[in-house]
Design an enzyme around this catalytic site. Structure first.
Site, PDB file in Angstrom:
ATOM      1  N   LYS A   1      39.284  25.937  43.212  1.00 54.08           N
ATOM      2  CA  LYS A   1      38.765  26.827  43.826  1.00 54.08           C
ATOM      3  C   LYS A   1      38.484  28.196  42.908  1.00 54.08           C
ATOM      4  O   LYS A   1      37.585  28.821  42.995  1.00 54.08           O
ATOM      5  CB  LYS A   1      39.293  26.849  45.235  1.00 54.08           C
TER       6      LYS A   1
ATOM      7  N   GLU B   1      36.400  31.745  51.369  1.00 50.12           N
ATOM      8  CA  GLU B   1      36.243  31.654  49.898  1.00 50.12           C
ATOM      9  C   GLU B   1      35.049  30.901  49.426  1.00 50.12           C
ATOM     10  O   GLU B   1      34.477  31.432  48.480  1.00 50.12           O
ATOM     11  CB  GLU B   1      37.701  31.173  49.301  1.00 50.12           C
TER      12      GLU B   1
ATOM     13  N   TYR C   1      40.946  31.338  55.209  1.00 53.40           N
ATOM     14  CA  TYR C   1      40.999  31.173  53.661  1.00 53.40           C
ATOM     15  C   TYR C   1      39.834  30.451  53.154  1.00 53.40           C
ATOM     16  O   TYR C   1      38.923  31.055  52.413  1.00 53.40           O
ATOM     17  CB  TYR C   1      42.271  30.416  53.183  1.00 53.40           C
TER      18      TYR C   1
ATOM     19  N   CYS D   1      46.895  21.613  45.676  1.00 54.17           N
ATOM     20  CA  CYS D   1      46.601  22.887  44.764  1.00 54.17           C
ATOM     21  C   CYS D   1      45.815  22.475  43.353  1.00 54.17           C
ATOM     22  O   CYS D   1      44.901  23.170  43.132  1.00 54.17           O
ATOM     23  CB  CYS D   1      47.930  23.525  44.487  1.00 54.17           C
TER      24      CYS D   1
ATOM     25  N   GLU E   1      46.402  53.350  42.037  1.00 52.68           N
ATOM     26  CA  GLU E   1      47.065  54.586  42.337  1.00 52.68           C
ATOM     27  C   GLU E   1      46.990  55.000  43.940  1.00 52.68           C
ATOM     28  O   GLU E   1      47.899  55.790  44.147  1.00 52.68           O
ATOM     29  CB  GLU E   1      46.367  55.825  41.551  1.00 52.68           C
TER      30      GLU E   1
ATOM     31  N   HIS F   1      46.277  56.658  36.325  1.00 54.83           N
ATOM     32  CA  HIS F   1      44.814  57.358  36.687  1.00 54.83           C
ATOM     33  C   HIS F   1      43.957  57.047  35.457  1.00 54.83           C
ATOM     34  O   HIS F   1      44.045  57.253  34.248  1.00 54.83           O
ATOM     35  CB  HIS F   1      44.770  58.848  36.780  1.00 54.83           C
TER      36      HIS F   1
ATOM     37  N   CYS G   1      43.665  25.145  45.317  1.00 52.65           N
ATOM     38  CA  CYS G   1      43.481  26.773  44.640  1.00 52.65           C
ATOM     39  C   CYS G   1      43.093  26.747  43.196  1.00 52.65           C
ATOM     40  O   CYS G   1      42.513  27.716  42.807  1.00 52.65           O
ATOM     41  CB  CYS G   1      45.066  27.318  44.917  1.00 52.65           C
TER      42      CYS G   1
END
Length: 460
Positions: free
Chosen positions: A51, A183, A179, A43, A442, A437, A48
């Site tokens: 990346k 990516e 993934y 990682c 929402e 909002h 990750c």
């Protein structure tokens, strides 16, 4: 060489191993951890974290283009790949130092060496040193797997090498549909490369909700990424300074680089598992029980090497639970259900829970709510892009059993939605929350009209 004794020996200083080591030490255990490459594991060093930094870099291209719609005048942007890689490397070095400092602070002995099992209660380092350990934890993670040994495989890189390229490829073929493949397709395309994504399946992101897969593919193709499904790379030929990819249908694609992101395998080779009697599961990972113990008492395994759910937060949770259970007298069992996850594609994907297809198979009544809309930011920018939100609801209990988002900040959104899904919130409870909002989020609390409803009789 003289033998040493410890309470816990951890093989692999990635996220799961480091967490287990420091927590076990905090409970009073004498801990030693071995890492043959760099502290931080997949990682932090080659996964990750770097990346995500490259993902951020790739998004500035659209930001510069969109700025004009908001009144900003920007000169022609220029991108420099070596600067990005150098800055990324500096940040990774900082994080590695932070991980190392954490181990020192918790009085965990770190050895920069390969370590293998030397029987049920011992490990051996590369220099021959033998360490006796009451408990051993294997946390060696996974490693890229190229699949078929095709002609020219020596010209293919994995995501490991992609982080260290000297120059940005002008043209690249990426094989894979998961993934890492989608990516990196977004990363290279955003930075200016011509990207072709090749995948053997019928559509990208196998295992994800079908609406998510279709929506993301359309969005990626809008961004100029060529996606070829139902085919594979059959060979890679070198022609001078150029590579030529031959696909399974005979199509030839000239490129500068070829990257395979066809999956990762548990990093178990050469660990001495057979010597200690540690068994593998049918999926190739180390077989473990709910407490992460292997087939040999006193030997445990966590993270990607077990091939359960291969995500960094899962490895960390497993490592922490192991240390609390074995050394802290606080038994903890990790719950692997309803784990939220994100794909840092462009646009992002965030999901948790059941897909529509899974829900229809598992539940008697299923209600589907979904919506697609143009993000507000895209209106003045004039960008042709749409976000997608989907809720999967158990029609009998009204529980939200799945949430699927494609759009800006989907990863951030799914982390918060994950709390509600884990708490078994109902659709009515989602609806009772006042909307914020104007936001994309929402939509999660304003979807009222069912897009689909399934019902079936209970099995006899």
């Amino acid at each position: 060489m003289a033998e040493q004794d410890v309470d816990l020996f951890v093989i692999g200083a990635g996220s799961g191993g480091v967490r287990a080591a420091r927590v076990a030490s905090s409970h009073g255990a004498r801990v030693m951890i071995a890492e043959e490459y760099r502290v931080g594991g997949t990682c932090v060093i080659r996964g990750c974290v770097p990346k995500k930094l490259l993902v951020y870099a790739s998004r500035f291209r659209e930001e510069f283009e969109d700025a004009a719609g908001y009144g900003w005048s920007i000169g022609t942007p220029a991108f420099d790949w070596p600067t990005l890689i150098a800055n990324k490397d500096r940040e990774i070095a900082r994080l590695e130092a932070a991980y190392t400092t954490t181990l020192e602070r918790y009085k965990v002995a770190l050895v920069k060496s390969r370590a293998v099992l030397d029987g049920p209660g011992a490990v051996r380092l590369a220099d021959g040193t033998r360490i006796r350990a009451k408990t051993i934890l294997i946390a060696t993670g996974g490693w890229p797997y190229h699949g078929d040994d095709i002609p020219g495989i020596e010209h293919v890189i994995s995501s490991n090498e992609a982080f260290h390229l000297d120059v940005l490829p002008k043209r690249i073929v990426i094989q894979g549909g998961g993934y890492i493949a989608v990516e990196f397709a977004g990363i290279f395309a955003g930075l200016g490369s011509e990207v072709t994504l090749v995948y053997r399946g019928e559509n990208i992101l196998r295992g994800f909700d079908d609406d998510v897969r279709e929506h993301l593919r359309n969005e990626m193709e809008k961004r100029g990424i060529r996606i070829i499904c139902g085919h594979t790379v059959a060979a890679v030929d070198r022609s001078g300074d150029e590579l030529v990819v031959r696909l399974s249908d005979g199509t030839r694609v000239p490129v500068d680089k070829v990257m395979f992101a066809t999956g990762r395998r548990p990093h178990v080779d050469g660990l001495g598992l057979e010597t200690a009697g540690v068994k593998l599961a049918p999926n190739g990972g180390i077989a473990v029980d709910a407490g992460s113990q292997t087939s040999v008492p006193g030997i445990y395994a966590v993270g990607d090497v077990t091939n359960r759910i291969n995500l960094t937060p899962v490895a960390i949770r497993e490592g922490h639970a192991f240390a609390d259970t074995v050394f802290g007298n606080k038994p903890v069992t990790v719950d692997h259900s309803n784990v939220p996850t994100a794909v840092f594609s462009e646009p992002e994907v965030g999901v948790i829970g059941l897909t529509e297809a899974e829900a229809v198979k598992a539940l008697r009544v299923v209600d589907i709510y979904k919506t697609s809309f143009r993000p507000m930011k895209a209106t003045l920018a004039g960008r042709d892009t749409r976000s997608f939100f989907k809720l999967v609801v158990d029609g009998e209990t009204d529980r939200v059993v799945g949430c699927h988002i494609v759009g800006p900040d989907a990863g951030e959104l799914i982390q918060v939605v994950g709390i509600a899904v884990k708490m078994q919130a109902t659709k009515a409870e989602f609806d009772a929350v006042m909307a914020v909002h104007p936001t994309a989020a929402e939509e999660l609390v304003t979807m009222r009209e069912k897009a689909m409803s399934y019902g079936r009789e209970a099995a006899e």
